[in-house]
Scaffold this motif. Structure first.
Motif, PDB file in Angstrom:
ATOM      1  N   LEU A   6       0.850  -1.189   0.000  1.00 12.46           N
ATOM      2  CA  LEU A   6       0.000   0.000   0.000  1.00 12.46           C
ATOM      3  C   LEU A   6       0.884   1.237   0.000  1.00 12.46           C
ATOM      4  O   LEU A   6       0.629   2.214  -0.682  1.00 12.46           O
ATOM      5  N   LYS A  31      -0.857  -3.934   2.277  1.00 11.66           N
ATOM      6  CA  LYS A  31      -2.274  -3.647   2.488  1.00 11.66           C
ATOM      7  C   LYS A  31      -2.815  -4.494   3.624  1.00 11.66           C
ATOM      8  O   LYS A  31      -2.672  -5.714   3.603  1.00 11.66           O
ATOM      9  N   ASP A  66      -0.562   3.612  -2.623  1.00 13.09           N
ATOM     10  CA  ASP A  66      -1.374   2.973  -3.662  1.00 13.09           C
ATOM     11  C   ASP A  66      -0.808   3.224  -5.053  1.00 13.09           C
ATOM     12  O   ASP A  66      -1.540   3.485  -6.010  1.00 13.09           O
ATOM     13  N   GLN A 156      -7.721   4.174   4.265  1.00 16.18           N
ATOM     14  CA  GLN A 156      -7.120   2.844   4.030  1.00 16.18           C
ATOM     15  C   GLN A 156      -6.016   2.576   5.027  1.00 16.18           C
ATOM     16  O   GLN A 156      -5.525   1.468   5.141  1.00 16.18           O
ATOM     17  N   ILE A 188      -7.910  -2.536   7.703  1.00 16.86           N
ATOM     18  CA  ILE A 188      -7.095  -1.457   7.139  1.00 16.86           C
ATOM     19  C   ILE A 188      -5.668  -1.561   7.682  1.00 16.86           C
ATOM     20  O   ILE A 188      -5.384  -2.313   8.608  1.00 16.86           O
ATOM     21  N   THR A 189      -4.771  -0.791   7.061  1.00 19.32           N
ATOM     22  CA  THR A 189      -3.362  -0.846   7.438  1.00 19.32           C
ATOM     23  C   THR A 189      -3.121   0.059   8.648  1.00 19.32           C
ATOM     24  O   THR A 189      -3.558   1.205   8.644  1.00 19.32           O
TER      25      THR A 189
END
Ligand code: ATP
Length: 364
Positions: A6, A31, A66, A156, A188-189
């Motif tokens: 991510l 991620k 991303d 995210q 989520i991270t």
């Protein structure tokens, strides 16, 4: 958790004048993982997090979120909210107003804001305090408000900078389980900066250990604990006995390492082939050593040492010993096991361990 990255730190450095706070950092954050960044004060962990949040600009390299370069993206456009050690709640606002804040900033309409805020108040179990001023909440409740405020935009990734350090020990443990459950359920991270090994190891999927602006090791807690890469990591964890010496013999099953404390059989490390005469350092964790008042009969690695003192660490105790050449040794045991032994300061004891309990440091 998936293996997809991510966040990518690609050769990222940060200098303040001539001072290098972070040196050419290469790091992929996956991620959905819970990543802890750990290290002693000043190692660059907060600076790394602040670069990801957009609060510091890298002096060199590229940060991608991303797949997109975010070096020049302002903080408010990144969707990388952060929970601070101080929590940084707005002291004159209510719980609801605090949680609503970033939705307002984004211009969400009133009904949508209300729905989303209600959902997160509920989720963090703070609905009953919605109209209370945040100044009148307990430490644990304020933590939940800070989390709701950061998660309300449903990002995210969530960045956390020592969020539990102000809490007392009991609440800390409770919030650790709140955080790990939350991360798992949301998927989520989380990137979590801490100097606390127990926080990092109990919550994180992977831990990054930093020292002087550089990564010393990345791995899951088990790997780092059992197989530290460098002396720094072994010392930082504090649970390793470290023996440095020279290889005196190499066979398929064992490497013999001659140290000031004696000559010991050590399991060879595939990551670091050794030959006779090489310098080598190996570690044995304090929970893998045996203690006895008489010489052990098995042909184990063993040495004699004298008791220096005992340190109480909850369910176990750590016995501090001194071997030949004043080598410090620590052994961790349950209180029950220790009852059988004479451990008066100055008493002579035997310490032994199996060759397969050892680990040669590959990065030394
Ligand atoms: P701590 O646990 O104490 O917060 P840390 O590992 O998070 O430590 P950083 O805050 O990242 O460390 O700081 C790394 C180094 O960079 C430190 O030596 C710090 O003094 C220095 N540093 C950080 N911010 C600045 C700044 N704005 N100007 C100059 N030096 C800075």
């Amino acid at each position: 958790m998936t293996d997809q990255a991510l966040v990518v730190f690609d050769g990222v450095a940060k200098r303040f004048g001539n001072f290098v706070a972070v040196e050419k950092l290469n790091l992929e954050i996956r991620k959905g993982e819970f990543l802890a960044i750990m290290g002693s004060s000043g190692c660059g962990k907060t600076t790394t997090l602040r670069m990801l949040a957009g609060l510091e600009a890298p002096s060199e390299g590229e940060i991608r979120l991303d797949g997109k370069r975010i070096n020049d993206l302002p903080t408010w456009n990144r969707d990388t909210p952060m929970v601070w050690q101080s929590l940084a709640l707005f002291p004159f606002l209510t719980v609801r107003e605090n949680v609503e804040f970033s939705l307002r900033m984004r211009g969400a309409d009133k009904a949508a804001r209300r729905r989303r805020v209600d959902k997160w108040l509920e989720r963090m179990q703070i609905t009953e305090f919605a109209d209370r001023n945040v100044a009148h909440l307990s430490g644990g409740q304020r933590q939940r408000v800070a989390l709701a405020r950061s998660l309300v935009t449903e990002p995210q990734i969530l960045l956390l900078d020592e969020p539990l350090s102000a809490l007392d020990a009991h609440l800390k443990v409770r919030m650790q389980s709140v955080l790990s459950n939350l991360q798992r359920e949301l998927g989520i991270t989380f990137v979590y900066v801490t100097h606390s090994q127990s926080e990092a190891f109990s919550m994180a999927d992977r831990v990054v250990i930093m020292s002087r602006g550089r990564i010393e090791q990345i791995g899951n807690p088990q790997e780092i604990y059992r197989a530290p890469r460098t002396k720094f990591v072994a010392e930082f964890l504090g649970s390793s006995n470290i023996f440095a010496g020279e290889v005196s013999n190499v066979s398929e099953a064992a490497v013999k390492i001659s140290t000031p404390a004696g000559e010991f059989d050590v399991v060879p490390n595939a990551a670091k082939p050794l030959s006779k005469g090489n310098k080598a350092t190996f570690v044995v964790s304090d929970d893998r050593l045996h203690l006895s008042n008489r010489p052990p009969e098995d042909r184990l690695n063993r040495l004699q040492a004298s008791v220096v003192g005992e340190e109480f660490v909850g369910a176990t105790a750590v016995i501090h010993l001194e071997g030949a050449e004043r080598i410090e040794i620590k052994v961790q045991k349950s209180h029950d096991e220790l009852e059988q032994l004479n451990l008066e300061p100055g008493a002579q004891v035997w310490v032994s361990w199996r060759p397969d309990a050892t680990h040669i440091l590959p990065g030394e």
